[in-house]
Design a protein around this motif. Structure first.
Motif, PDB file in Angstrom:
ATOM      1  N   ILE A  37      40.483  44.424  37.185  1.00 22.36           N
ATOM      2  CA  ILE A  37      40.102  43.539  38.296  1.00 22.36           C
ATOM      3  C   ILE A  37      40.983  42.297  38.304  1.00 22.36           C
ATOM      4  CG2 ILE A  37      38.240  42.077  39.205  1.00 22.36           C
ATOM      5  CD1 ILE A  37      36.254  44.123  38.061  1.00 22.36           C
ATOM      6  N   LYS A  38      41.271  41.779  37.094  1.00 22.60           N
ATOM      7  CA  LYS A  38      42.111  40.595  36.986  1.00 22.60           C
ATOM      8  C   LYS A  38      43.499  40.854  37.564  1.00 22.60           C
ATOM      9  CE  LYS A  38      43.476  37.095  33.610  1.00 22.60           C
ATOM     10  NZ  LYS A  38      43.444  36.699  32.173  1.00 22.60           N
ATOM     11  N   ASP A  39      43.950  42.126  37.468  1.00 22.09           N
ATOM     12  CA  ASP A  39      45.267  42.499  38.012  1.00 22.09           C
ATOM     13  C   ASP A  39      45.201  42.858  39.493  1.00 22.09           C
ATOM     14  OD1 ASP A  39      46.475  42.053  35.606  1.00 22.09           O
ATOM     15  OD2 ASP A  39      46.429  44.161  34.963  1.00 22.09           O
ATOM     16  N   GLY A  40      44.031  42.678  40.113  1.00 15.29           N
ATOM     17  CA  GLY A  40      43.924  42.909  41.549  1.00 15.29           C
ATOM     18  C   GLY A  40      43.457  44.290  41.951  1.00 15.29           C
ATOM     19  N   ILE A  41      43.024  45.105  40.996  1.00 13.52           N
ATOM     20  CA  ILE A  41      42.538  46.449  41.320  1.00 13.52           C
ATOM     21  C   ILE A  41      41.046  46.368  41.624  1.00 13.52           C
ATOM     22  CG2 ILE A  41      42.278  48.821  40.491  1.00 13.52           C
ATOM     23  CD1 ILE A  41      44.580  48.219  38.518  1.00 13.52           C
ATOM     24  N   LYS A  42      40.634  46.897  42.780  1.00 11.16           N
ATOM     25  CA  LYS A  42      39.231  46.826  43.197  1.00 11.16           C
ATOM     26  C   LYS A  42      38.685  48.224  43.452  1.00 11.16           C
ATOM     27  CE  LYS A  42      39.700  42.245  45.320  1.00 11.16           C
ATOM     28  NZ  LYS A  42      39.553  41.463  46.572  1.00 11.16           N
ATOM     29  N   ALA A  43      37.536  48.504  42.833  1.00  9.76           N
ATOM     30  CA  ALA A  43      36.924  49.829  42.974  1.00  9.76           C
ATOM     31  C   ALA A  43      36.571  50.120  44.432  1.00  9.76           C
ATOM     32  CB  ALA A  43      35.676  49.913  42.105  1.00  9.76           C
TER      33      ALA A  43
END
Length: 881
Positions: A829-835
């Motif tokens: 999530i910190k790297d910008g990946i969103k489920a």
């Protein structure tokens, strides 16, 4: 000038016209029950429409009333002007084809100037007339004695709504004196009828004498009418020397009570807070009367009006520093002010206050949503470097959340923003145009239906005593003409007497046949309604020639009739039982009495519990089995009220009324047919209970044979169920079903445990084999589990084991069903990946859709063949991040 209270003024007006032979009509409910074109009763004449259009002929053509009315088309002006209100009372005197200009004018002058009555100074009175109405001008001058320089000709003095009755009118103005003169003496508006504060219009007399035809021509009406209106609030302000309507005994007690609630603001301190005091006083009057008449807050129709009024008042309370529920405490104040003419308000005060309090509490929650939306709009405007809030967003706050425009302006100004006033005005204009369009589509008042109006043949209803009589056919109406004979088709008939009940009060009309002197059926009676002059008008299918002045036998279908009267008596028992169980606030909101069932609508704030329904049903059946006598009493209305007879606000009652008494249990005004003893009903069974609108519930029920058949049918279903479960006695059924429910629950738990073990076995391999994509690890696989619940359990295990950065799992729980779940670790999530973004990308490949949070999202689909493609797409999506 006399010193008179509002109560004295109202009563004096009614007493005056009563002395002139007028019938005093009670103020009707604000809810128009016989006019679907109106949302509210909005004038005195609105309740007279049925008389003026000829659908009903009044017993007395001279009528007077003080009618409560609601109008909300100028709601934004309330509090800002001296005389705008949502609820007001209209004093009126009406002539339905009786007296005309001379009486209307001279009586108005007598009431206004006679020392016995209002005793106004004639020198302070002015009138306006239509320039072509020389007769009205002559009467004002020669008969009433008004000086010519006090009579002003105004071109606009012609009342016309398009098509239908129309005519000139004459407005009466009171000169309040130089102290109210807000214009220069030479200002063109400084005259009676102009836009000024000095000359106050107190009365309008309409001389309805023309029919405005579709071709835009005017023809004289066959029956000329008088329609007048005197605003009580306005005339009270004259007698009480008030600057505006709000400084009178109709509003000041409410304003003083609000001052106490505020504690920090007082009426007269500032123009801004005065507006809030006025809005609150005005709105709580309207809300109190509307709820008292059966309306309740909702999101549509008149319920929306009530909700909006409460919310506007609450917002103005906040501007006075009142941040808690307070409106409900003003309800008894309204009741006390209006007690002399509207005692029912105080009688219902507890119930009305409860409804207002619930709505206030509800709005306080909504208020937070509105403030949140306003803050979001302010944040967005700043992000976009905008200097103002859009008109659309401001209007939404105003219309949906009840935010006064001034409050939005104030909050926006604190943030250095203005509002788009032009855009707001456009939204407001479009809303008004929509409302105006809806109103214009409603049918307007028509011209007298002279054909039926002119038929005044005496006709007596004898169906209370006998269901078969011989009667003389007096009138035949066929093809919209009065004829002496009809051979076939549909026709409308009036006899000198009839046993056929005309539909009224929820009871359907009788059915039956008409026979000639040889016993041959010559017509089928398919409907019976009341004619304008009160006769029973039979709609028939003609089977053989019918001729006026001929004697026929009229025979009611007795089986049909007896079923109807049983169900009608049941509604009376049900009405009282509901009051006993739910409380005295409950009252009838409508009914339908058919031969096969009854329908009863009643007011109640929430649904009725199964336990309460059982109590109601038991009470009704107890009264049936007690074999209570059902008696009818013919008496005057005052004696009926002393007997405790329950009246419906939807009905109008004459001086002589029928009261139906069921033992000592139920006493109601009623003109319908009933059994002689409750034992005739046999049995009563409620078949359904449901909501049909805001605060209105509906019960459907059956009696007698239909009740037995209903219970027998259900008994057969229970017998079949018992047989399928191999039970010998019905009483064993609940225990067996409970056993089966426990067994099913245990089996489901065991199945879930096995599925969990299976899932754990699968994860032992899957979670240990992540793939690396773009420096992130991914676990993507199809698993054999029962559904989404197990997928979420696997996601929890994945999270605990920290197996990878991203998880995507798919399952096929059924033939055409797919479940997908996606999860992302905190590092991902910190790297910008969103489920949520991931699931939205892959879900279409399985024929579905979904969404969720950045750390967990899920989706469903109908295409299992796309599972592998979806898993591959997840890998591709991660590679592109």
């Amino acid at each position: 000038m006399k010193e008179l209270t509002s109560s004295q003024i109202r009563q004096m007006y009614l007493d005056f016209f009563k002395s002139k032979g007028h019938e005093v009509m009670p103020s009707a409910s604000l809810i128009p029950h016989d006019d679907p074109t109106l949302l509210w009763i909005n004038s005195g004449v609105a309740t007279m429409k049925k008389f003026f259009d000829g659908s009903v002929v009044p017993k007395n053509p001279r009528i007077t009333s003080s009618q409560k009315s609601i109008r909300t088309n100028d709601i934004e002006n309330v509090g800002h002007t001296a005389r705008h209100h949502t609820l007001f009372e209209m004093l009126g005197n009406f002539s339905v084809g009786d007296y005309f200009k001379e009486e209307a004018i001279t009586w108005a002058w007598e009431l206004l100037t006679s020392p016995k009555w209002f005793g106004m100074d004639p020198e302070r009175l002015y009138v306006t007339v239509y320039p072509k109405d020389t007769e009205a001008k002559r009467i004002w001058h020669e008969e009433a004695g008004l000086a010519l320089d006090h009579i002003v000709e105004v071109e606009d003095n012609f009342w016309d709504i398009g098509q239908g009755p129309s005519g000139p009118d004459s407005e009466i103005f009171y000169d309040r004196g130089q102290e109210f003169n807000n214009l220069a003496d030479d200002d063109p508006e400084n005259y009676p009828g102009g836009e000024n504060e000095r000359y106050l219009e107190i009365w309008n007399i309409v001389f309805s004498e023309f029919n405005h035809k579709p071709d835009d021509t005017y023809e004289p009406l066959p029956h000329k009418n008088i329609d007048t209106g005197m605003g009580l609030e306005r005339v009270v302000s004259v007698f009480q020397h008030a600057k505006t309507n709000f400084e009178t005994d109709l509003f000041l007690p409410l304003i003083k009570a609000t001052e106490k609630k505020s504690g920090q603001h007082h009426y007269g301190d500032s123009t801004e807070t005065d507006v809030s005091f006025k809005v609150i006083a005005d709105h709580i009057r309207a809300v109190t009367f509307a709820i008292g008449d059966g309306a309740l807050p909702s999101n549509e129709g008149r319920g929306y009006v009530i909700r909006r009024l409460i919310r506007r008042a609450v917002m103005h309370g906040r501007q006075l520093g009142i941040d808690h529920a307070f409106l409900y405490q003003l309800v008894p104040v309204v009741g006390k002010i209006m007690e002399s003419y509207y005692p029912e308000v105080l009688e219902q005060a507890d119930y009305i206050a409860k409804v207002v309090r619930m709505e206030e509490d509800r709005f306080n929650e909504t208020l937070q949503d509105g403030l949140q939306l306003l803050n979001e709009n302010i944040k967005k405007a700043k992000q976009d470097d905008a200097k103002q809030l859009t008109g659309k967003s401001v209007f939404k706050l105003y219309d949906t959340y009840g935010f006064p425009l001034e409050l939005t302006k104030e909050i926006a100004a604190d943030q250095g923003l203005e509002i788009d006033q032009t855009g707001f005005d456009l939204e407001m204009k479009q809303q008004k145009e929509r409302a105006r369009s809806a109103r214009s589509n409603a049918k307007s008042m028509g011209v007298q239906k002279s054909l039926l109006v002119d038929i005044k043949t005496p006709s007596k209803y004898v169906g209370y005593e006998k269901l078969t009589v011989t009667a003389v056919l007096k009138n035949i109406v066929a093809s919209e003409k009065q004829v002496d004979q009809v051979a076939s088709g549909k026709a409308e008939l009036i006899f000198d007497q009839t046993p056929f009940y005309a539909e009224m009060g929820g009871q359907v009309a009788d059915r039956g046949v008409i026979k000639d002197d040889q016993g041959k059926v010559v017509a089928q009676v398919i409907d019976v309604q009341h004619a304008p002059n009160g006769q029973n008008l039979h709609t028939v299918e003609v089977l053989a020639p019918l001729t006026t002045a001929t004697t026929y036998e009229l025979a009611v279908d007795q089986d049909f009739h007896n079923k109807v009267r049983k169900n009608h008596t049941a509604t009376h028992l049900l009405d009282q039982a509901l009051r006993d169980v739910l409380g005295s606030h409950t009252h009838q909101a409508g009914s339908l009495v058919e031969p096969d069932y009854l329908r009863f609508d009643f007011t109640n704030l929430g649904s009725v519990t199964a336990d309460d329904l059982k109590k109601v049903e038991k009470i009704v059946n107890d009264k049936i089995w007690q074999a209570l006598p059902v008696k009818t009493v013919i008496t005057d209305i005052e004696a009926a009220k002393k007997m405790g007879a329950i009246a419906l606000f939807t009905e109008k009652y004459g001086k002589v009324v029928r009261v139906v008494k069921v033992g000592d249990y139920s006493t109601e005004f009623c003109g319908g047919n009933h059994v002689d003893n409750t034992s005739e009903l046999g049995l009563f069974k409620i078949t359904s209970e449901s909501g049909v609108g805001a605060g209105v519930r509906r019960i459907e029920a059956v009696t007698s044979k239909e009740a037995f058949e209903y219970l027998d049918q259900h008994n057969q279903l229970l017998q079949q169920t018992a047989q399928q479960l191999k039970l010998t006695q019905l009483k064993e059924l609940p225990h067996r079903i409970a056993q089966m429910t426990d067994e099913i629950r245990d089996l489901k738990q065991k199945a879930a445990a096995l599925e969990g073990k299976l899932a754990q076995q699968q994860t032992a391999d899957i979670f240990q084999q992540p793939v690396t994509v773009n420096q992130h690890t991914l676990v993507a696989a199809q698993v054999e589990v029962a559904g989404m619940q197990q997928l979420r359990a696997l996601a929890d295990q994945w999270k605990a084991q920290n197996s990878s950065d991203v998880l995507v799992l798919a399952a096929k729980p059924a033939e055409n069903k797919v479940n997908l779940i996606a999860a992302v670790s905190p590092a991902g999530i910190k790297d910008g990946i969103k489920a949520g973004d991931l699931i939205k990308t892959i879900a279409p490949l399985v024929g579905g859709g979904g969404g969720g949070r950045p750390d967990l999202a899920q989706a469903g689909g109908k295409n299992p063949a796309g599972i592998q493609a979806a898993l591959a797409a997840a890998k591709q999506w991660l590679a592109e991040r």
